[in-house]
Design an enzyme around this catalytic site. Structure first.
Site, PDB file in Angstrom:
ATOM      1  N   SER A 263     -94.533 -82.618 -25.531  1.00  0.00           N
ATOM      2  CA  SER A 263     -95.490 -83.384 -26.502  1.00  0.00           C
ATOM      3  C   SER A 263     -96.851 -83.450 -25.834  1.00  0.00           C
ATOM      4  O   SER A 263     -96.918 -83.441 -24.595  1.00  0.00           O
ATOM      5  CB  SER A 263     -95.139 -84.681 -26.829  1.00  0.00           C
ATOM      6  OG  SER A 263     -95.410 -85.540 -26.034  1.00  0.00           O
ATOM      7  N   ASP A 264     -97.834 -83.763 -26.569  1.00  0.00           N
ATOM      8  CA  ASP A 264     -99.053 -84.394 -25.663  1.00  0.00           C
ATOM      9  C   ASP A 264     -98.967 -85.672 -25.338  1.00  0.00           C
ATOM     10  O   ASP A 264     -97.929 -86.276 -26.101  1.00  0.00           O
ATOM     11  CB  ASP A 264    -100.328 -83.873 -26.437  1.00  0.00           C
ATOM     12  CG  ASP A 264    -101.514 -83.954 -25.484  1.00  0.00           C
ATOM     13  OD1 ASP A 264    -101.541 -84.331 -24.296  1.00  0.00           O
ATOM     14  OD2 ASP A 264    -102.641 -83.315 -25.778  1.00  0.00           O
ATOM     15  N   TRP A 265     -99.926 -86.630 -24.918  1.00  0.00           N
ATOM     16  CA  TRP A 265     -99.780 -87.778 -24.680  1.00  0.00           C
ATOM     17  C   TRP A 265     -99.663 -88.762 -25.638  1.00  0.00           C
ATOM     18  O   TRP A 265    -100.322 -88.754 -26.477  1.00  0.00           O
ATOM     19  CB  TRP A 265    -101.157 -88.064 -23.770  1.00  0.00           C
ATOM     20  CG  TRP A 265    -101.024 -89.630 -23.330  1.00  0.00           C
ATOM     21  CD1 TRP A 265    -101.420 -90.809 -23.974  1.00  0.00           C
ATOM     22  CD2 TRP A 265    -100.804 -89.815 -22.124  1.00  0.00           C
ATOM     23  NE1 TRP A 265    -101.123 -92.011 -22.939  1.00  0.00           N
ATOM     24  CE2 TRP A 265    -100.818 -91.569 -21.827  1.00  0.00           C
ATOM     25  CE3 TRP A 265    -100.172 -89.301 -20.592  1.00  0.00           C
ATOM     26  CZ2 TRP A 265    -100.440 -92.050 -20.543  1.00  0.00           C
ATOM     27  CZ3 TRP A 265    -100.040 -90.045 -19.506  1.00  0.00           C
ATOM     28  CH2 TRP A 265    -100.181 -91.321 -19.653  1.00  0.00           C
ATOM     29  N   GLU A 266     -98.408 -89.181 -25.756  1.00  0.00           N
ATOM     30  CA  GLU A 266     -97.970 -89.984 -26.995  1.00  0.00           C
ATOM     31  C   GLU A 266     -98.127 -89.492 -28.190  1.00  0.00           C
ATOM     32  O   GLU A 266     -98.007 -90.065 -29.098  1.00  0.00           O
ATOM     33  CB  GLU A 266     -98.698 -91.222 -26.971  1.00  0.00           C
ATOM     34  CG  GLU A 266     -98.433 -92.291 -25.690  1.00  0.00           C
ATOM     35  CD  GLU A 266     -98.925 -93.733 -25.806  1.00  0.00           C
ATOM     36  OE1 GLU A 266    -100.122 -93.909 -26.603  1.00  0.00           O
ATOM     37  OE2 GLU A 266     -98.503 -94.554 -25.138  1.00  0.00           O
TER      38      GLU A 266
END
Ligand code: BGC
Length: 738
Positions: A263-266
């Protein structure tokens, strides 16, 4: 006597064996990526790694801390599974190469590969084994700050550069020392964020998605990219991080990708913020079903996946598949055999070979866009007194550009120092290099320093003005609505122009800027992007003719901001603008009647063409194209068509020409762009040299996703242009036959 050796087990056997021994908690632990401790291992991190609650860390580049973490993971956890150690190694590590947009301007994939290789070696020395690069988002809206991180507006060029960068990071063998896993990001469509505002919604019909945004990712997957990162953005109502069509249908099923999806950050947690889910639990469910293997930073998986599995909402087989991907990547990286890093086994960071490579890349990234005859190259013999002016002339940090967490400013040489060094070495008499800033920063609106800069300019023979955008004005979340020169830079240029001295504008920027107002006031324009550690010497070398300019635009430069998005591979529309129909509003008589017939597609207040076309760039010589020819007029599906053109250097100096081939399918089941780049070659021509350049086209080069959303070439006539930019006018036609 023969000694029986234990048969080597395949990676998949080892993965299956390990998986069979893992508890549910340990499996879920592999999916969690957390921030490192910043140079040490805090207790909570040690405990989590020891308990198998973490599979990867990011942003830890202290090698002792990384080795400690790997020690805890491999020696003190129950199953001894090593960690992935991720970092945004985007355009260099300590040695900084030009921003990716500048690297694309080299049109030299070998340089991009070498830059990524060096970045990998320097990063691997700290224990990093995974980079979150390359970014392959198509950048057609320069308001978007992240265009700096990508390879420009074109799917083909982006794919070529993306594949080169994957090869550079990963080498031939991912488990070899110095190889790190690449990550093609952000999957997919992130570059189409509305209005160029980062993280924004994207509206991309499937046909455009498949023909424009996905091909570079496919090229990276074909080049063996070990991982793919999901985009923050929402596409067609389903954020990319939960998008099963993207992550399962396209990536896993159609492309057979067997690496890791992170995933990307959060971005798993943000599924709720998007309004797709009610909270972390549902977000974990959506992301797991879509096939996101690793959760970066947030903890939706860690907090909820066990329950979701126990309740049967996420089948164990689904979870196992995520874990398998991660373990496979760890085996492929050789981490089970060698989890620890011995820095002395790697070359020194910023060593002379690395700096030389950065200088080469910076040199080739420079795009000469304007050169009034006789202006460049400069020579101290003719213009002994050079005034170096501007807020970016002596800014080592700014020339490094965005995403340089680890960049070393110590080795960075800025333009002023580099020109001074050339001056010191020059045999010419009375050489002087003077300097004035003109503005405190590129954004400054305070005119206080302008008069002094004009005075310094008025005493010189020539002005080298280093202007543009500081690094912080592009990159993630740093988008601009007005993409003209910021601050009072136009006033500075006007004041300098009023001295009557010739101005060479060196422009550093993380994006295409709209320069229509500025261009007439300068005698030469060298577009330098953010050129990295060795940007200063590279720029000085090109300005003074030590090296030839050879970069070409990887994006169209707009005239004014309101033109964006403006890109060469646009559709024709039903009412294309023609020279006869274009009219400027000032030429429309007062009270003119508005007609609904005879109109075409253009703005009333600006010419529809860009200020500079995609692919364009000058050399210090002149290059001509002639005799475009094909070895047949028809191409059948299983054959090849050879296209040749003669390219001649008719000028007095060496020329590095980028020979570009564009194609158009004028009648198809879906409308096609007016031109598409299909091939290019960068060649060196000595003065007077003529070279025949050959390209081979196959039916696959003509293929696209048509009405049935299958990729195939459709029979019929095709146009081919070959030349030095997207405006190339030498054309031939051929026919694809079944
Ligand atoms: C960016 C990614 C990056 C990640 C980790 C995110 O905000 O969008 O490109 O890799 O942070 O730093």
């Amino acid at each position: 006597m023969t000694v029986a050796t234990a048969p080597t087990r395949s990676v998949s056997e080892q993965v299956r064996d390990l998986l069979a021994r893992m508890t549910l908690e340990e499996k879920i632990g592999q999916l969690q990526m957390v921030q490192g401790g910043g140079g040490h291992v805090p207790d909570h991190l040690r405990d989590a790694v020891q308990d198998g609650r973490i599979g990867s860390v990011l942003n830890e580049t202290n090698v002792e801390a990384v080795n400690s973490l790997q020690w805890i993971a491999t020696k003190q956890s129950r199953l001894g599974i090593p960690l992935l150690v991720g970092r945004d190694v985007i355009h260099g590590f300590k040695t900084v190469f030009p921003i990716p947009l500048g690297q694309a301007a080299t049109w030299n994939p070998a340089l991009v590969e070498r830059g990524a290789r060096i970045a990998a070696l320097e990063a691997a020395r700290t224990g990093v084994n995974w980079t979150f690069a390359p970014m392959l988002d198509i950048g057609r809206d320069p308001r978007w700050g992240r265009v700096a991180e990508g390879f420009g507006e074109d799917p083909f060029l982006t794919g070529v550069m993306g594949a080169a960068s994957v090869r550079g990071y990963q080498g031939d063998d991912l488990s070899a020392p110095g190889s790190i896993a690449a990550c093609a990001k952000h999957f997919a469509g992130y570059g189409a964020s509305e209005s160029g505002r980062d993280y924004n919604t994207t509206n991309i019909p499937e046909n455009e998605l498949r023909n424009v945004h996905l091909p570079p990712f496919h090229a990276a997957v074909e080049a063996g990219a070990a991982s793919v990162m999901t985009s923050f953005s929402d596409i067609d109502g389903i954020p990319a991080t939960a998008n099963r069509f993207l992550l399962r249908t396209v990536l896993r099923e159609e492309w057979a990708f067997d690496g890791v999806v992170v995933s990307d950050w959060e971005s798993i947690r943000q599924l709720a913020t998007h309004g797709l889910t009610a909270g972390d639990r549902d977000s974990a469910l959506e992301a797991a079903q879509a096939g996101v293997d690793i959760e970066m930073a947030s903890t939706a998986y860690a907090d909820h996946l066990a329950d979701l599995v126990c309740e049967g909402l996420v089948p164990l087989a689904t979870l196992d598949a995520l874990v398998e991907n991660i373990l496979t990547m760890k085996f492929r990286l050789g981490l089970f055999e060698q989890p620890f890093t011995e820095p002395s086994a790697f070359p020194q960071q910023c060593n002379s070979a690395h700096l030389a490579a950065a200088r080469d890349a910076a040199t080739e990234s420079l795009v000469l866009l304007k050169n009034v005859p006789g202006m460049l190259p400069l020579s101290f013999a003719h213009t002994p007194h050079v005034a170096v002016i501007g807020p970016l002339a002596d800014e080592a940090h700014e020339q490094l550009g965005t995403w340089i967490f680890d960049g070393d400013t110590q080795h960075c040489v800025h333009v002023l120092d580099a020109i001074r060094a050339l001056a010191a070495a020059s045999p010419a008499a009375d050489v002087r290099v003077t300097h004035a800033r003109g503005l405190a920063t590129t954004r400054s609106t305070d005119h206080a320093l302008i008069a002094e800069a004009a005075r310094v300019a008025s005493e010189a023979d020539v002005v080298v003005l280093v202007a543009g955008e500081e690094a912080i004005l592009s990159g993630e979340a740093h988008c601009r609505a007005d993409i003209t020169l910021p601050g009072a830079q136009e006033a500075l240029i006007t004041a300098l122009a009023e001295t009557g001295k010739p101005i060479v504008l060196v422009l550093m920027a993380g994006r295409a800027l709209a320069l229509e107002r500025v261009l007439p006031k300068v005698h030469a324009l060298l577009y330098a992007w953010h050129p990295g550690t060795m940007g200063g010497p590279a720029i000085a070398d090109v300005l003074f003719g030590v090296r030839e300019p050879s970069g070409r635009l990887p994006v169209s430069l707009p005239r004014v901001p309101g033109q964006v998005p403006i890109y060469y591979a646009h559709k024709n529309t039903g009412k294309p603008a023609t020279p006869e129909t274009i009219v400027h509003m000032n030429d429309i008589p007062a009270r003119a009647a508005q007609l609904s017939v005879g109109n075409t597609s253009f703005h009333l207040d600006v010419h529809p063409s860009p200020l500079f076309a995609f692919g364009s760039g000058l050399s210090y010589s002149q290059v001509g194209y002639s005799d475009l020819r094909a070895d047949a007029t028809e191409l059948s599906r299983d054959a090849a068509l050879e296209i040749r053109v003669d390219v001649t250097n008719t000028g007095p100096r060496d020329a590095h020409e980028v020979v570009q081939l564009y194609l158009r399918d004028p009648v198809a089941s879906v409308t096609r762009p007016v031109r598409e780049l299909k091939a290019f070659q960068k060649i060196l021509l000595h003065p007077g040299e003529r070279r025949t350049v050959a390209f081979t086209l196959h039916a696959s080069d003509l293929a696209f996703y048509g009405r049935a959303m299958r990729r195939q070439a459709e029979p019929g006539r095709f146009h081919v242009w070959v030349g030095g930019s997207a405006d190339a006018d030498l054309r031939l036609d051929f026919t694809l036959v079944d």
